[in-house]
Design a protein around this motif. Structure first.
Motif, PDB file in Angstrom:
ATOM      1  N   ALA A  70       0.827  -1.195   0.000  1.00 57.32           N
ATOM      2  CA  ALA A  70       0.000   0.000   0.000  1.00 57.32           C
ATOM      3  C   ALA A  70       0.868   1.254   0.000  1.00 57.32           C
ATOM      4  N   LEU A  71       0.245   2.380  -0.340  1.00 56.65           N
ATOM      5  CA  LEU A  71       0.923   3.674  -0.391  1.00 56.65           C
ATOM      6  C   LEU A  71       0.377   4.590   0.700  1.00 56.65           C
ATOM      7  N   LEU A  72       1.273   5.238   1.412  1.00 60.38           N
ATOM      8  CA  LEU A  72       0.878   6.277   2.360  1.00 60.38           C
ATOM      9  C   LEU A  72       0.959   7.612   1.634  1.00 60.38           C
ATOM     10  N   LEU A  73      -0.160   8.336   1.594  1.00 60.50           N
ATOM     11  CA  LEU A  73      -0.255   9.604   0.874  1.00 60.50           C
ATOM     12  C   LEU A  73      -0.495  10.749   1.855  1.00 60.50           C
ATOM     13  N   LEU A  74      -0.180  11.968   1.399  1.00 61.36           N
ATOM     14  CA  LEU A  74      -0.337  13.159   2.236  1.00 61.36           C
ATOM     15  C   LEU A  74      -1.158  14.216   1.514  1.00 61.36           C
ATOM     16  N   ALA A  75      -2.127  14.771   2.233  1.00 65.40           N
ATOM     17  CA  ALA A  75      -2.873  15.944   1.772  1.00 65.40           C
ATOM     18  C   ALA A  75      -2.785  17.000   2.867  1.00 65.40           C
ATOM     19  N   ILE A  76      -2.793  18.271   2.471  1.00 67.07           N
ATOM     20  CA  ILE A  76      -2.601  19.375   3.415  1.00 67.07           C
ATOM     21  C   ILE A  76      -3.756  20.365   3.300  1.00 67.07           C
ATOM     22  N   SER A  77      -4.238  20.818   4.445  1.00 61.90           N
ATOM     23  CA  SER A  77      -5.297  21.829   4.485  1.00 61.90           C
ATOM     24  C   SER A  77      -4.821  23.043   5.269  1.00 61.90           C
ATOM     25  N   SER A  78      -5.121  24.231   4.745  1.00 63.62           N
ATOM     26  CA  SER A  78      -4.797  25.488   5.428  1.00 63.62           C
ATOM     27  C   SER A  78      -6.045  26.204   5.916  1.00 63.62           C
ATOM     28  N   ASP A  79      -7.209  25.563   5.786  1.00 57.40           N
ATOM     29  CA  ASP A  79      -8.460  26.202   6.206  1.00 57.40           C
ATOM     30  C   ASP A  79      -9.287  25.280   7.100  1.00 57.40           C
ATOM     31  N   GLU A  80      -8.600  24.634   8.042  1.00 55.59           N
ATOM     32  CA  GLU A  80      -9.242  23.782   9.049  1.00 55.59           C
ATOM     33  C   GLU A  80      -9.973  22.591   8.440  1.00 55.59           C
ATOM     34  N   GLY A  81      -9.463  22.082   7.326  1.00 55.72           N
ATOM     35  CA  GLY A  81     -10.008  20.866   6.752  1.00 55.72           C
ATOM     36  C   GLY A  81     -11.106  21.052   5.731  1.00 55.72           C
ATOM     37  N   ARG A  82     -11.403  22.284   5.366  1.00 53.56           N
ATOM     38  CA  ARG A  82     -12.471  22.503   4.381  1.00 53.56           C
ATOM     39  C   ARG A  82     -12.021  22.149   2.979  1.00 53.56           C
ATOM     40  N   THR A  83     -10.775  22.470   2.645  1.00 56.26           N
ATOM     41  CA  THR A  83     -10.218  22.110   1.343  1.00 56.26           C
ATOM     42  C   THR A  83      -8.824  21.515   1.557  1.00 56.26           C
ATOM     43  N   TRP A  84      -8.420  20.656   0.617  1.00 60.64           N
ATOM     44  CA  TRP A  84      -7.146  19.946   0.748  1.00 60.64           C
ATOM     45  C   TRP A  84      -6.369  20.018  -0.555  1.00 60.64           C
ATOM     46  N   THR A  85      -5.047  20.126  -0.439  1.00 64.43           N
ATOM     47  CA  THR A  85      -4.167  20.062  -1.596  1.00 64.43           C
ATOM     48  C   THR A  85      -3.255  18.848  -1.436  1.00 64.43           C
ATOM     49  N   LYS A  86      -2.777  18.344  -2.569  1.00 65.57           N
ATOM     50  CA  LYS A  86      -1.897  17.178  -2.574  1.00 65.57           C
ATOM     51  C   LYS A  86      -0.529  17.630  -3.093  1.00 65.57           C
ATOM     52  N   PRO A  87       0.442  17.814  -2.203  1.00 67.71           N
ATOM     53  CA  PRO A  87       1.730  18.368  -2.615  1.00 67.71           C
ATOM     54  C   PRO A  87       2.553  17.380  -3.431  1.00 67.71           C
ATOM     55  N   GLU A  88       3.348  17.891  -4.357  1.00 62.27           N
ATOM     56  CA  GLU A  88       4.308  17.058  -5.079  1.00 62.27           C
ATOM     57  C   GLU A  88       5.557  16.932  -4.213  1.00 62.27           C
ATOM     58  N   LEU A  89       5.716  15.804  -3.581  1.00 57.70           N
ATOM     59  CA  LEU A  89       6.778  15.617  -2.597  1.00 57.70           C
ATOM     60  C   LEU A  89       8.099  15.171  -3.208  1.00 57.70           C
ATOM     61  N   ASN A  95       2.182  12.743  -4.316  1.00 59.99           N
ATOM     62  CA  ASN A  95       2.083  12.995  -2.873  1.00 59.99           C
ATOM     63  C   ASN A  95       2.285  11.725  -2.052  1.00 59.99           C
ATOM     64  N   ILE A  96       3.053  10.782  -2.598  1.00 64.02           N
ATOM     65  CA  ILE A  96       3.336   9.528  -1.899  1.00 64.02           C
ATOM     66  C   ILE A  96       4.449   9.764  -0.878  1.00 64.02           C
ATOM     67  N   VAL A  97       4.181   9.386   0.362  1.00 63.34           N
ATOM     68  CA  VAL A  97       5.153   9.548   1.451  1.00 63.34           C
ATOM     69  C   VAL A  97       5.976   8.273   1.642  1.00 63.34           C
ATOM     70  N   ILE A  98       5.291   7.122   1.709  1.00 63.39           N
ATOM     71  CA  ILE A  98       5.937   5.834   1.935  1.00 63.39           C
ATOM     72  C   ILE A  98       5.219   4.794   1.085  1.00 63.39           C
TER      73      ILE A  98
END
Length: 200
Positions: A61-80, A92-95
Motif C-alpha cells: 500500500a501507499l501512504l499519501l499526504l494531503a494538506i489543508s490550510s483552512d481547518e479541513g475545508r479544502t485539501w491540496t496534494k503536494p508534489e513531494l 504525494n506519496i510519502v511511503i
C-alpha cells in the motif's frame, strides 16, 4: 470543577460536495484505510493509505499526504518528489510498501528530527511492525522494527501514540485468537469465539 462552561447542542452542516477526492493515477484504489490527521502550525496534515488493486497490490500500500490550510475545508496534494510511481516522483506519496493502514502522530517529547512518527506493518515474510520518524511530517526515515513482542503485525491499522501524562508510548492493535477445528460453519465459530481482538 468548572462553573464557567455551558453545554450547547451543535447543529452539524453537511457540505454539498466532498472535501477530497481520489483523482490521481496512484489513487486508483482497491480500498482506502488508515487515516491520521496532525496539526502542523496553522495547517492540517492528512495521512491516508491507498491499497492498490491487482497486480500492483503486490507492491504494498501507499501512504499519501494531503494538506489543508483552512481547518479541513479544502485539501491540496503536494508534489513531494520522494517515491517513484510509474517513473515519476511528482506525487504525494510519502511511503510505499506498507500493509494496509498505519498511524501518524506528533511526539512532543522527541528530538526535533524525530518529532513526527508513523508506524505500520511492512510487506515481507514475516510481516514486521516498523517505525518511521520525520522532522517535517513529509520526509520519513525508517527507524526499524519495533522492539518487544507483538502477537500480530497484520493487516489492520496499529495505533501508536505518546502519552505525556505517563511519559510512555502506548499502542493498540489487532491480535488474533485461534479458530476451533471442530466447527464447519463460519457463523458458529465467529459467533462463539473471539477471532479478532484489540491488543494493548
Amino acid at each position: 470543577k468548572n462553573t464557567t462552561m455551558v453545554r450547547q447542542i451543535g447543529r452539524p452542516v453537511k457540505d454539498d460536495k466532498p472535501v477530497i477526492t481520489l483523482d490521481r493515477p496512484w489513487e486508483y484504489a482497491l480500498y482506502l484505510c488508515g487515516h491520521s490527521v496532525i496539526e502542523v502550525g496553522n495547517q492540517l496534515f492528512l495521512y491516508y493509505t491507498i491499497v492498490l488493486p491487482f497486480p500492483r497490490v503486490s507492491h504494498g500500500a501507499l501512504l499519501l499526504l494531503a494538506i489543508s490550510s483552512d481547518e479541513g475545508r479544502t485539501w491540496t496534494k503536494p508534489e513531494l518528489n520522494l517515491v517513484s510511481y510509474d517513473g515519476s516522483t511528482a506525487n504525494n506519496i510519502v511511503i510505499a510498501g506498507i500493509v494496509n493502514g498505519g498511524n501518524a502522530f506528533l511526539d512532543p517529547d522527541a528530538p526535533p528530527d524525530e518529532r513526527y512518527k508513523f508506524v505500520a506493518t511492512v510487506v515481507g515474510k514475516p510481516l514486521s511492525l516498523v517505525l518511521w520518524s520525520s522532522a517535517d511530517g513529509k520526509r520519513f526515515v525508517k527507524r526499524g522494527a519495533l522492539a518487544g513482542t507483538w502477537p500480530r503485525a497484520g493487516d489492520t491499522q496499529p495505533t501508536l501514540f505518546y502519552d505525556a501524562k505517563s511519559a510512555r508510548y502506548l499502542m493498540y492493535g489487532r491480535i488474533d485468537g485461534t479458530l476451533p477445528g471442530t466447527s464447519s460453519r463460519m457463523y458458529d465459530f465467529v459467533g462463539r469465539h473471539a477471532v479478532r481482538k484489540v491488543g494493548f
